[in-house]
Design a protein around this motif. Structure first.
Motif, mmCIF file in Angstrom:
data_model
loop_
_atom_site.group_PDB
_atom_site.id
_atom_site.type_symbol
_atom_site.label_atom_id
_atom_site.label_comp_id
_atom_site.label_asym_id
_atom_site.label_seq_id
_atom_site.Cartn_x
_atom_site.Cartn_y
_atom_site.Cartn_z
ATOM 1 N N UNK A 235 0.877 -1.183 0.000
ATOM 2 C CA UNK A 235 0.000 0.000 0.000
ATOM 3 C C UNK A 235 0.910 1.227 0.000
ATOM 4 N N UNK A 236 1.213 1.692 -1.197
ATOM 5 C CA UNK A 236 2.300 2.653 -1.306
ATOM 6 C C UNK A 236 2.010 3.986 -0.624
ATOM 7 N N UNK A 237 0.781 4.478 -0.818
ATOM 8 C CA UNK A 237 0.414 5.756 -0.190
ATOM 9 C C UNK A 237 0.550 5.692 1.322
ATOM 10 N N UNK A 238 0.148 4.569 1.912
ATOM 11 C CA UNK A 238 0.241 4.414 3.364
ATOM 12 C C UNK A 238 1.691 4.343 3.824
ATOM 13 N N UNK A 239 2.524 3.730 3.003
ATOM 14 C CA UNK A 239 3.947 3.652 3.347
ATOM 15 C C UNK A 239 4.548 5.058 3.426
ATOM 16 N N UNK A 240 4.219 5.872 2.427
ATOM 17 C CA UNK A 240 4.727 7.247 2.427
ATOM 18 C C UNK A 240 4.255 7.989 3.672
ATOM 19 N N UNK A 241 2.967 7.792 4.014
ATOM 20 C CA UNK A 241 2.425 8.423 5.215
ATOM 21 C C UNK A 241 3.167 7.976 6.458
ATOM 22 N N UNK A 242 3.473 6.683 6.539
ATOM 23 C CA UNK A 242 4.170 6.148 7.711
ATOM 24 C C UNK A 242 5.568 6.763 7.826
ATOM 25 N N UNK A 243 6.258 6.892 6.705
ATOM 26 C CA UNK A 243 7.608 7.484 6.728
ATOM 27 C C UNK A 243 7.544 8.937 7.172
ATOM 28 N N UNK A 244 6.555 9.639 6.621
ATOM 29 C CA UNK A 244 6.445 11.054 6.993
ATOM 30 C C UNK A 244 6.132 11.205 8.474
ATOM 31 N N UNK A 245 5.329 10.277 9.014
ATOM 32 C CA UNK A 245 5.001 10.370 10.441
ATOM 33 C C UNK A 245 6.245 10.089 11.292
ATOM 34 N N UNK A 246 7.231 9.427 10.707
ATOM 35 C CA UNK A 246 8.511 9.195 11.403
ATOM 36 C C UNK A 246 9.474 10.356 11.157
ATOM 37 N N UNK A 247 8.998 11.430 10.548
ATOM 38 C CA UNK A 247 9.809 12.601 10.246
ATOM 39 C C UNK A 247 10.920 12.296 9.240
ATOM 40 N N UNK A 248 10.613 11.356 8.355
ATOM 41 C CA UNK A 248 11.532 11.111 7.238
ATOM 42 C C UNK A 248 10.896 11.746 5.991
ATOM 43 N N UNK A 249 11.717 12.026 5.014
ATOM 44 C CA UNK A 249 11.214 12.642 3.787
ATOM 45 C C UNK A 249 11.507 11.719 2.607
ATOM 46 N N UNK A 250 10.526 10.854 2.231
ATOM 47 C CA UNK A 250 10.763 9.979 1.082
ATOM 48 C C UNK A 250 10.905 10.813 -0.185
ATOM 49 N N UNK A 251 11.947 10.559 -0.963
ATOM 50 C CA UNK A 251 12.167 11.355 -2.168
ATOM 51 C C UNK A 251 12.071 10.549 -3.453
ATOM 52 N N UNK A 252 12.425 9.293 -3.383
ATOM 53 C CA UNK A 252 12.425 8.502 -4.604
ATOM 54 C C UNK A 252 12.333 7.023 -4.255
ATOM 55 N N UNK A 253 12.047 6.219 -5.273
ATOM 56 C CA UNK A 253 11.909 4.782 -5.076
ATOM 57 C C UNK A 253 12.781 4.065 -6.099
ATOM 58 N N UNK A 254 13.502 3.064 -5.634
ATOM 59 C CA UNK A 254 14.343 2.275 -6.528
ATOM 60 C C UNK A 254 13.689 0.921 -6.765
ATOM 61 N N UNK A 255 13.999 0.315 -7.893
ATOM 62 C CA UNK A 255 13.475 -1.000 -8.270
ATOM 63 C C UNK A 255 11.952 -1.045 -8.235
ATOM 64 N N UNK A 256 11.345 -0.075 -8.910
ATOM 65 C CA UNK A 256 9.880 0.021 -8.929
ATOM 66 C C UNK A 256 9.314 -0.959 -9.956
ATOM 67 N N UNK A 257 8.442 -1.904 -9.518
ATOM 68 C CA UNK A 257 7.781 -2.769 -10.511
ATOM 69 C C UNK A 257 6.780 -1.930 -11.313
ATOM 70 N N UNK A 258 6.508 -2.351 -12.538
ATOM 71 C CA UNK A 258 5.661 -1.551 -13.430
ATOM 72 C C UNK A 258 4.319 -1.228 -12.802
ATOM 73 N N UNK A 259 3.756 -2.203 -12.068
ATOM 74 C CA UNK A 259 2.436 -2.021 -11.475
ATOM 75 C C UNK A 259 2.384 -0.884 -10.461
ATOM 76 N N UNK A 260 3.517 -0.557 -9.867
ATOM 77 C CA UNK A 260 3.510 0.450 -8.791
ATOM 78 C C UNK A 260 3.918 1.833 -9.280
ATOM 79 N N UNK A 261 4.346 1.884 -10.527
ATOM 80 C CA UNK A 261 4.927 3.114 -11.043
ATOM 81 C C UNK A 261 3.995 4.310 -10.921
ATOM 82 N N UNK A 262 2.736 4.101 -11.266
ATOM 83 C CA UNK A 262 1.765 5.197 -11.194
ATOM 84 C C UNK A 262 1.615 5.669 -9.756
ATOM 85 N N UNK A 263 1.528 4.698 -8.829
ATOM 86 C CA UNK A 263 1.360 5.050 -7.419
ATOM 87 C C UNK A 263 2.551 5.867 -6.924
#
Lengths: 269, 253
Positions: B52-80
């Motif tokens: 659940x990509x959106x939730x992952x980003x939310x979880x990182x932000x709640x930890x005061x981290x700033x997600x900037x990019x994603x490596x090894x993205x499968x095609x299905x997740x690219x849009x997310x």
């Protein structure tokens, strides 16, 4: 060859402005063209301590914003020929300072032949203090012999090593000097104050001088006459030592040990 | 030096990820506060689709981290990923770009370049690895080519020195309010008055050596001792600090 010297400390009330006024006056007395810049934008104290507050027309921020020429803002001291003051603005805040503007003015002062450009830093480690130290070649770190002042000075020494033009451009490190002010050998002896040795061990930079705690400082500030001009006081003697030491002469450190008082002195003291 | 924290996911369980992250962050809060993070999905392989990509980003932000990019993205997740405002990280193809100092020279080329001056958020070694360390970190730091990081100037209040994937040698005092951190050992040939952390990524064999112990805190691989817990007979002495049965021990040198 011009030298930009920042007088800084981190903590407030330790004697930065007093030191700036006295060192600038002392160096100028030796015939060196000297300017003291008040970086405490919004508070403006240096002109008071140097007794020229009624002659302030334009200020540092006016010059940065091109509202006045540098020559119009510089105030020439009435007592010492080669001494000038660039006062702070009282109506602005520290956001009015930017590296380009400050750098331009310092460059202009160098072009005008100033040998010593003394930057009186505000307290804290925020913008005003960072601007005051940014272009420095040397720093005089003013410290009181107590733990919080020493800790703040340590923090400032870290910033001097990292957040200055020299550090960012990879130039030679800023030369740092320790000036211990408001020192009272009696209190040190009673264990109520850190000793010179304690402070030196904690900060690890060379000692430029020790200024004794004295009422003469308060009186001279109120009068607008830097203490160094009245050579009869111990504070003046201490600052004179500092100036000569700074200019390269050997002077033994004084005011570190308790004065031996005469029998009569003890009776009537 | 550009530095980027790599978060390598081994699980899609967000609760587990967030819990382990918080444990990790609590050890070195200054290091991770508002740190930019590269999320690496490589280890999840097919499993990444379940994330659940959106939730992952939310979880990182709640930890005061700033997600900037994603490596090894499968095609299905690219849009997310792009919808969340994150970049798709492609490891640089030119092998010469990977800097050698302290990074993982033995890792495959793709890994080495992604790990260019990177650190990895990893759980303490005993925990189940939902978030795991880079392979390079499990190696002993001595095997690095560059040698330890050497600091010759005093580390002053407010300063943080971090020797990533490496040992740290400090030849001047570490003053109170300062922090020295290494993924390997920490050597201080002067008084230690601030904080020292060895084995910051979980290396339990890491040690702290100092010539004069006046520390505010010493920590190895997450276990720590505060100033007041340091026995009086060790204060001001030349000591080493190491981990024994999960606790920091202080012994004279």
């Amino acid at each position: 060859m011009s030298k930009v010297v920042v007088i800084t400390s981190g903590k407030g009330g330790v004697g930065k402005t007093t030191t700036s006024a006295n060192i600038a006056t002392g160096i100028a007395q030796q015939g060196k063209k000297t300017v003291a810049i008040d970086f405490d934008v919004g508070l403006r104290n240096l002109d008071l301590v140097m007794g020229c507050e009624r002659r302030v027309v334009y200020d540092f921020v006016n010059v940065i914003r091109n509202e006045a020429k540098l020559q119009q803002a510089l105030i020439r001291d009435k007592r010492v020929d080669s001494l000038y003051i660039l006062p702070a603005s009282q109506t602005r805040d520290k956001d009015a300072l930017d590296p380009e503007g400050v750098g331009r003015i310092i460059e202009e002062l160098k072009q005008m032949g100033f040998e010593y450009i003394i930057c009186d830093s505000p307290a804290g480690i925020e913008k005003g203090a960072q601007m005051a130290m940014y272009f420095a070649d040397e720093a005089i770190v003013v410290t009181n012999p107590e733990v919080s002042s020493v800790r703040d000075s340590d923090r400032v020494l870290g910033l001097l090593a990292a957040k200055t033009s020299r550090a960012e451009l990879g130039g030679p490190a800023i030369r740092t000097h320790l000036l211990l002010t408001r020192y009272s050998p009696v209190m040190v002896k009673r264990g109520e104050m850190l000793s010179v040795g304690d402070v030196l061990e904690l900060l690890g930079i060379p000692l430029l001088g020790v200024i004794p705690e004295s009422k003469a400082v308060l009186q001279s500030s109120n009068k607008g006459t830097p203490a160094i001009l009245d050579e009869t006081t111990d504070v003046a003697q201490a600052y004179l030592d500092v100036v000569f030491r700074y200019l390269g002469q050997e002077r033994q450190h004084r005011f570190i040990e308790e004065e031996k008082r005469s029998f009569l002195g003890r009776l009537f003291g | 030096m550009a530095s980027l924290t790599v978060l390598r996911l081994r699980s899609t369980d967000l609760v587990l990820i967030e819990r382990q992250l918080r444990v990790k962050i609590a050890q070195l809060p200054h290091l991770f506060l508002d740190a930019p993070v590269l999320i690496d999905l490589g280890a999840l392989a097919e499993g990444a689709a379940a994330l659940a990509f959106g939730d992952l980003v939310g979880a990182l932000k709640s930890c005061k981290l700033v997600p900037v990019a994603v490596a090894n993205v499968p095609d299905g997740l690219r849009t997310a990923v792009t919808a969340a405002g994150l970049g798709v990280w492609r490891p640089p193809t030119a092998p010469g770009r990977a800097r050698g100092d302290g990074d993982s020279p033995e890792a495959p080329p793709a890994e080495a370049s992604a790990a260019e001056s990177a650190t990895t958020v990893a759980p303490p070694s005993e925990a189940a690895p939902a978030v795991s360390a880079m392979p390079a970190l499990s190696r002993s730091p001595q095997s690095h080519h560059g040698g330890p990081m050497v600091v010759t100037q005093a580390v002053r209040g407010g300063q943080i020195v971090y020797a990533q994937n490496n040992d740290l040698v400090v030849l001047a005092p570490v003053n109170s309010g300062a922090q020295v951190i290494a993924d390997g050992h920490v050597h201080i040939y002067a008084p230690l008055r601030g904080r020292a952390v060895a084995g910051a990524q979980g290396l339990a064999g890491a040690r702290i050596f100092c010539q004069k112990l006046e520390a505010e805190l010493v920590a190895i691989s997450g276990a720590y001792i505060m100033a007041e817990e340091i026995p009086a007979k060790m204060r001001g002495k030349a000591v080493q600090i190491f981990l024994e049965n999960g606790e920091c021990q202080i012994a004279p040198l």
